[in-house]
Motif scaffolding. Structure first.
Motif, PDB file in Angstrom:
ATOM      1  N   LEU A 140      24.258  42.572  61.017  1.00 15.69           N
ATOM      2  CA  LEU A 140      23.824  41.264  61.504  1.00 15.69           C
ATOM      3  C   LEU A 140      24.795  40.168  61.065  1.00 15.69           C
ATOM      4  O   LEU A 140      25.176  39.294  61.859  1.00 15.69           O
ATOM      5  N   ALA A 141      25.183  40.217  59.791  1.00 20.10           N
ATOM      6  CA  ALA A 141      26.113  39.209  59.275  1.00 20.10           C
ATOM      7  C   ALA A 141      27.458  39.293  59.991  1.00 20.10           C
ATOM      8  O   ALA A 141      28.046  38.266  60.364  1.00 20.10           O
ATOM      9  N   GLU A 142      27.949  40.504  60.201  1.00 14.88           N
ATOM     10  CA  GLU A 142      29.237  40.679  60.867  1.00 14.88           C
ATOM     11  C   GLU A 142      29.150  40.299  62.341  1.00 14.88           C
ATOM     12  O   GLU A 142      30.090  39.731  62.916  1.00 14.88           O
ATOM     13  N   ALA A 143      27.999  40.569  62.965  1.00 17.61           N
ATOM     14  CA  ALA A 143      27.814  40.201  64.366  1.00 17.61           C
ATOM     15  C   ALA A 143      27.877  38.683  64.543  1.00 17.61           C
ATOM     16  O   ALA A 143      28.493  38.177  65.491  1.00 17.61           O
ATOM     17  N   GLU A 144      27.268  37.969  63.622  1.00 19.06           N
ATOM     18  CA  GLU A 144      27.306  36.505  63.702  1.00 19.06           C
ATOM     19  C   GLU A 144      28.740  35.987  63.529  1.00 19.06           C
ATOM     20  O   GLU A 144      29.184  35.088  64.248  1.00 19.06           O
ATOM     21  N   ILE A 146      31.558  37.614  64.199  1.00 15.60           N
ATOM     22  CA  ILE A 146      32.363  37.981  65.368  1.00 15.60           C
ATOM     23  C   ILE A 146      32.054  37.056  66.538  1.00 15.60           C
ATOM     24  O   ILE A 146      32.963  36.603  67.248  1.00 15.60           O
ATOM     25  N   GLN A 147      30.787  36.772  66.745  1.00 17.70           N
ATOM     26  CA  GLN A 147      30.435  35.891  67.858  1.00 17.70           C
ATOM     27  C   GLN A 147      31.042  34.498  67.684  1.00 17.70           C
ATOM     28  O   GLN A 147      31.464  33.865  68.652  1.00 17.70           O
ATOM     29  N   ASN A 148      31.112  34.050  66.461  1.00 16.10           N
ATOM     30  CA  ASN A 148      31.665  32.723  66.197  1.00 16.10           C
ATOM     31  C   ASN A 148      33.188  32.683  66.284  1.00 16.10           C
ATOM     32  O   ASN A 148      33.765  31.651  66.636  1.00 16.10           O
ATOM     33  N   PRO A 154      29.630  41.691  69.709  1.00 14.92           N
ATOM     34  CA  PRO A 154      29.811  42.634  68.611  1.00 14.92           C
ATOM     35  C   PRO A 154      29.000  43.919  68.737  1.00 14.92           C
ATOM     36  O   PRO A 154      29.381  44.942  68.169  1.00 14.92           O
ATOM     37  N   TYR A 155      27.891  43.900  69.474  1.00 15.38           N
ATOM     38  CA  TYR A 155      26.982  45.047  69.478  1.00 15.38           C
ATOM     39  C   TYR A 155      26.169  45.001  70.773  1.00 15.38           C
ATOM     40  O   TYR A 155      25.902  43.926  71.303  1.00 15.38           O
ATOM     41  N   GLU A 213      20.633  39.376  70.103  1.00  9.57           N
ATOM     42  CA  GLU A 213      21.052  38.000  70.372  1.00  9.57           C
ATOM     43  C   GLU A 213      22.574  37.860  70.381  1.00  9.57           C
ATOM     44  O   GLU A 213      23.110  36.911  70.962  1.00  9.57           O
ATOM     45  N   PHE A 214      23.256  38.822  69.778  1.00  9.02           N
ATOM     46  CA  PHE A 214      24.723  38.756  69.698  1.00  9.02           C
ATOM     47  C   PHE A 214      25.404  39.666  70.708  1.00  9.02           C
ATOM     48  O   PHE A 214      26.625  39.852  70.658  1.00  9.02           O
TER      49      PHE A 214
END
Length: 410
Positions: A140-144, A146-148, A154-155, A213-214
């Motif tokens: 979740l942290a990495e997805a946020e 990457i999206q930014n 990311p997933y 959401e990502f």
């Protein structure tokens, strides 16, 4: 050569072993049959499934013609279903002698000789993903991040009545410590809503909502949609199959070396209850001619270079069905593993956890409800209910529990 590409020996029609097959690498299968026939009292004749015809339709046609196949290449779930109907012949001696997995064992007998294992695995762009995320919170942290910072998703969480969605939901629940079933065979109790299972299942649904959401809107996505997103660099990570690597090799070979495999995201401190792997293989019909000749061909083929040649053509989507064969140089030396050795290592290191969705009964026994749920793609439908159908995490767990109980009560 016969019409189907296999040489006939002098055994004639009385010793013919009919083999219904729909797999790739026809030249490999036909060459194997030709060599076997030249050294056997039996003649293997391969019938290739006609385009636009289902396996069930072709079997019915062949049975009407008095030519029921002695061998048929199908899924473990199909084999189990027909075994329960009393239609299949045991292949216990072949399974035991080869030391392969035993996904369809009923009343002490083995009915499927598995030929191909296709394990699920996470794969992601190592040049985009930072560190080695393994847990749900890490992803979740990495997805946020990457999206930014990146112009990619990311997933992906596929949903709907597709194999990709169904496998993803099953494995994600398992990696959350959820075990929906108790019992074996047709005597299955649904325990998804038991206190501990329910809490873990709701937490899993909440994580799926958050990680979704990502990612892209993926209702109805199957394997090809996920692969295409990787190819087009719209997607960084995919929890799916080695099929994605095959598609990348064919369409974006420049990206292949950038991908890294991993287990599906897990809850911190939680070992998955099971690691999903498709097991497909060959079984025999009880009423067919020369089933014994079919057994001999199976032993010949799975110990031959032809077998490893067949698997190498589709690695790392296709793996052998025993750890010994996975480590055999005839497979391990596949060219793709020069570039991506970690894909082979991941499966080797986790082989003892690999099992099909069929083997979710107590102690890995066959589970008729799980097989039926997979054929109806209920778990993929549950993802759709959660992400696009307006159901809450708790409501989704209740919906899935109800659907599974409906199957169990049939």
């Amino acid at each position: 050569m016969s019409q189907n590409g296999s040489a006939n020996n002098q055994g004639g029609a009385n010793n013919k072993v009919t083999f219904l097959n729909d797999r790739s690498a026809r030249d490999v299968w036909d060459a194997a049959a030709q060599e076997f026939n030249s050294n056997s009292d039996y003649t293997v004749e391969i019938t290739w499934l006609p385009k636009g015809t289902s396996m069930n339709e072709q079997v019915a046609k062949m049975q009407s013609a008095g030519n029921l196949p002695a061998l048929i290449f199908e899924t473990s779930a199909d084999c189990y279903t027909e075994t329960l109907e009393g239609l299949t012949a045991p292949l216990t001696g072949v399974v035991d002698e080869l030391g392969v997995e035993d996904p369809v064992r009923v009343d002490g007998e083995s009915y499927l000789v598995p030929v191909v294992a296709s394990p699920l695995m996470m794969m992601y762009r190592s040049d985009v993903v930072q560190g080695n995320p393994r847990t749900r919170s890490e992803w979740l942290a990495e997805a946020e991040r990457i999206q930014n910072e990146e112009d990619q998703s990311p997933y992906v969480v596929p949903s709907g009545r597709t194999n990709a969605a169904t496998t993803h939901m099953n494995q994600t629940l398992w990696n959350g410590g959820v075990n929906p079933y108790s019992g074996t065979g047709n005597n299955i109790e649904i325990v998804l809503d038991n206190d501990d299972n329910r809490k873990k299942a709701i937490a899993t649904m909440e994580w799926l909502q958050n990680i979704n959401e990502f990612g892209p809107q993926a209702s109805g996505w199957d394997w090809s949609d996920c692969s295409n997103a990787l190819i087009q660099e719209q997607l960084v990570g995919w929890a799916g199959l080695g099929l994605g690597i095959q598609e990348l090799q064919a369409n974006r070979p420049d990206l292949v070396s950038k991908f890294k495999p991993a287990p599906y995201p897990t809850v911190q401190g939680q070992d998955p209850t099971q690691w999903w792997a498709y097991f497909e293989g060959i079984y025999s019909y009880k009423g067919a001619n020369n089933v014994e000749g079919g057994r001999e061909f199976l032993k010949f083929f799975l110990e031959s270079d032809y077998y490893f040649d067949y698997l190498r053509q589709t690695a790392p989507f296709s793996f052998p069905t025993s750890l010994e064969a996975i480590q055999d140089k005839r497979y391990a030396n596949a060219e793709i593993y020069d570039t991506l050795p970690a894909f082979l290592e991941l499966v080797e290191n986790n082989w003892d956890s690999m099992a099909s969705v069929l083997n979710t009964g107590d102690d890995g026994a066959p589970n008729a409800v799980a097989a039926q749920a997979y054929s109806q793609q209920l778990f993929g439908q549950a993802a759709d209910q959660l992400l696009y159908g307006g159901k809450s995490p708790a409501g989704t767990v209740d919906w899935l529990t109800k659907q599974l109980r409906s199957i169990a009560q049939q």
